[in-house]
Design a protein around this motif. Sequence first.
Motif, PDB file in Angstrom:
ATOM      1  N   TYR A 122       0.825  -1.208   0.000  1.00  0.00           N
ATOM      2  CA  TYR A 122       0.000   0.000   0.000  1.00  0.00           C
ATOM      3  C   TYR A 122       0.864   1.264   0.000  1.00  0.00           C
ATOM      4  O   TYR A 122       0.435   2.326  -0.492  1.00  0.00           O
ATOM      5  CB  TYR A 122      -0.968   0.009   1.186  1.00  0.00           C
ATOM      6  N   ALA A 125       1.692   1.899  -3.627  1.00  0.00           N
ATOM      7  CA  ALA A 125       0.542   2.492  -4.310  1.00  0.00           C
ATOM      8  C   ALA A 125       0.402   3.969  -3.963  1.00  0.00           C
ATOM      9  O   ALA A 125       0.157   4.811  -4.838  1.00  0.00           O
ATOM     10  CB  ALA A 125      -0.734   1.733  -3.938  1.00  0.00           C
ATOM     11  N   ALA A 128       3.248   5.969  -5.603  1.00  0.00           N
ATOM     12  CA  ALA A 128       3.021   6.061  -7.047  1.00  0.00           C
ATOM     13  C   ALA A 128       1.931   7.083  -7.361  1.00  0.00           C
ATOM     14  O   ALA A 128       2.040   7.847  -8.333  1.00  0.00           O
ATOM     15  CB  ALA A 128       2.637   4.693  -7.608  1.00  0.00           C
ATOM     16  N   ALA A 129       0.872   7.121  -6.537  1.00  0.00           N
ATOM     17  CA  ALA A 129      -0.188   8.113  -6.723  1.00  0.00           C
ATOM     18  C   ALA A 129       0.371   9.518  -6.584  1.00  0.00           C
ATOM     19  O   ALA A 129       0.036  10.421  -7.362  1.00  0.00           O
ATOM     20  CB  ALA A 129      -1.314   7.888  -5.709  1.00  0.00           C
ATOM     21  N   PRO A 161      -5.513   7.213 -12.971  1.00  0.00           N
ATOM     22  CA  PRO A 161      -4.664   6.284 -12.206  1.00  0.00           C
ATOM     23  C   PRO A 161      -4.359   6.801 -10.802  1.00  0.00           C
ATOM     24  O   PRO A 161      -4.177   5.999  -9.881  1.00  0.00           O
ATOM     25  CB  PRO A 161      -3.397   6.158 -13.051  1.00  0.00           C
ATOM     26  N   VAL A 162      -4.299   8.115 -10.619  1.00  0.00           N
ATOM     27  CA  VAL A 162      -4.070   8.659  -9.283  1.00  0.00           C
ATOM     28  C   VAL A 162      -5.192   8.232  -8.343  1.00  0.00           C
ATOM     29  O   VAL A 162      -4.948   7.767  -7.218  1.00  0.00           O
ATOM     30  CB  VAL A 162      -3.970  10.197  -9.322  1.00  0.00           C
ATOM     31  N   GLY A 164      -7.244   5.695  -8.699  1.00  0.00           N
ATOM     32  CA  GLY A 164      -7.199   4.247  -8.515  1.00  0.00           C
ATOM     33  C   GLY A 164      -6.124   3.832  -7.522  1.00  0.00           C
ATOM     34  O   GLY A 164      -6.356   3.002  -6.639  1.00  0.00           O
ATOM     35  N   LEU A 165      -4.943   4.419  -7.641  1.00  0.00           N
ATOM     36  CA  LEU A 165      -3.844   4.086  -6.732  1.00  0.00           C
ATOM     37  C   LEU A 165      -4.128   4.582  -5.316  1.00  0.00           C
ATOM     38  O   LEU A 165      -3.779   3.912  -4.337  1.00  0.00           O
ATOM     39  CB  LEU A 165      -2.540   4.697  -7.259  1.00  0.00           C
ATOM     40  N   TRP A 167      -7.041   4.800  -3.993  1.00  0.00           N
ATOM     41  CA  TRP A 167      -8.008   3.859  -3.425  1.00  0.00           C
ATOM     42  C   TRP A 167      -7.315   2.572  -2.973  1.00  0.00           C
ATOM     43  O   TRP A 167      -7.596   2.049  -1.898  1.00  0.00           O
ATOM     44  CB  TRP A 167      -9.100   3.543  -4.442  1.00  0.00           C
ATOM     45  N   LEU A 168      -6.390   2.073  -3.790  1.00  0.00           N
ATOM     46  CA  LEU A 168      -5.631   0.878  -3.402  1.00  0.00           C
ATOM     47  C   LEU A 168      -4.820   1.137  -2.134  1.00  0.00           C
ATOM     48  O   LEU A 168      -4.695   0.265  -1.272  1.00  0.00           O
ATOM     49  CB  LEU A 168      -4.702   0.451  -4.540  1.00  0.00           C
ATOM     50  N   HIS A 169      -4.277   2.326  -2.035  1.00  0.00           N
ATOM     51  CA  HIS A 169      -3.511   2.706  -0.844  1.00  0.00           C
ATOM     52  C   HIS A 169      -4.377   2.593   0.411  1.00  0.00           C
ATOM     53  O   HIS A 169      -3.893   2.172   1.473  1.00  0.00           O
ATOM     54  CB  HIS A 169      -3.008   4.150  -1.018  1.00  0.00           C
ATOM     55  N   TRP A 172      -5.697  -1.517   0.837  1.00  0.00           N
ATOM     56  CA  TRP A 172      -4.669  -2.490   1.184  1.00  0.00           C
ATOM     57  C   TRP A 172      -4.210  -2.402   2.643  1.00  0.00           C
ATOM     58  O   TRP A 172      -3.517  -3.297   3.117  1.00  0.00           O
ATOM     59  CB  TRP A 172      -3.459  -2.346   0.258  1.00  0.00           C
TER      60      TRP A 172
END
Length: 203
Positions: A122, A125, A128-129, A161-162, A164-165, A167-169, A172
Motif C-alpha cells: 500500500y 501504491a 506512485a499516486a 490512475p491517481v 485508482g492508486l 483507493w488501493l492505498h 490495502w
Amino acid sequence: MVDVTDRARQLRGKGWDKPLVFVLCLLPLAAVVYGAVLGGLGPDPVKALIVMTGDWAIRALLVVFSVSALRSWLGWSRLLRFRRMLGLFAGFYASLHLLVVATYLFAWDWTIVLEELSERPYIIAGFAAWLLLLPMVVTSNNYSIRRLGRRWRQLHRLIYPVMGLAWLHVVWQVRSSYLEALIYGLLIVVLALPRLRRFQFTR
C-alpha cells in the motif's frame, strides 16, 4: 437593465467566492495543527497524524475529481473556476501526508524505506499516486496550459490512475472494516462515469 444587474451580481460574487473556498480548504490543515499543538491526537499521535493527513488527502482528491461530474450533472460550470485551486490543495495535502510518513515513520532513513516498500504494497501504491499527481500540480498554471496545448489535457488524465492508486492505498491497509474503502471506491466509480463517456466520444 436586468441583464446589467445580473452581470453586476456575478462580478461581485467573484470577489469573495475564491477567498472563501481558499479558507475552507485550509480548515483541515488548521485541524491538524490544532490537534498536534494541543495534544489532541490521542495516545498514538504519530499514527493519528498519518491517518488524519491521509484522510484529508484522498478527500481533497475526491473533491477535485467531483468538479467535472457536478458540472455534467447539474450544469455547475462555475465550479471550473475553483478546480485549479482545489487541485493544488489536493497536491498540498498529499505532500503533507508523504512528509509526515517520511518524517515520523521512515525517519528519512532509506534502509527503512526500502524495507517498508518490500513489505507493505500500500505504501508503493500511495507513493506512485503522489508521483503521478506531481506533474499535474506543477503544470496547473496558465504558462503550462499555453506551452503544452492539447497535451495538457492528456497529461491531466493522470487523475484516473491517481484515484485508482489512492483507493488501493486505502484498501490495502484496512485491518477491520472495509466500509470507508467501499465508500471511496463507489464515489470514484460514480464520479468517473461522466468523464469516461466524454472521453469515449471525443477521442
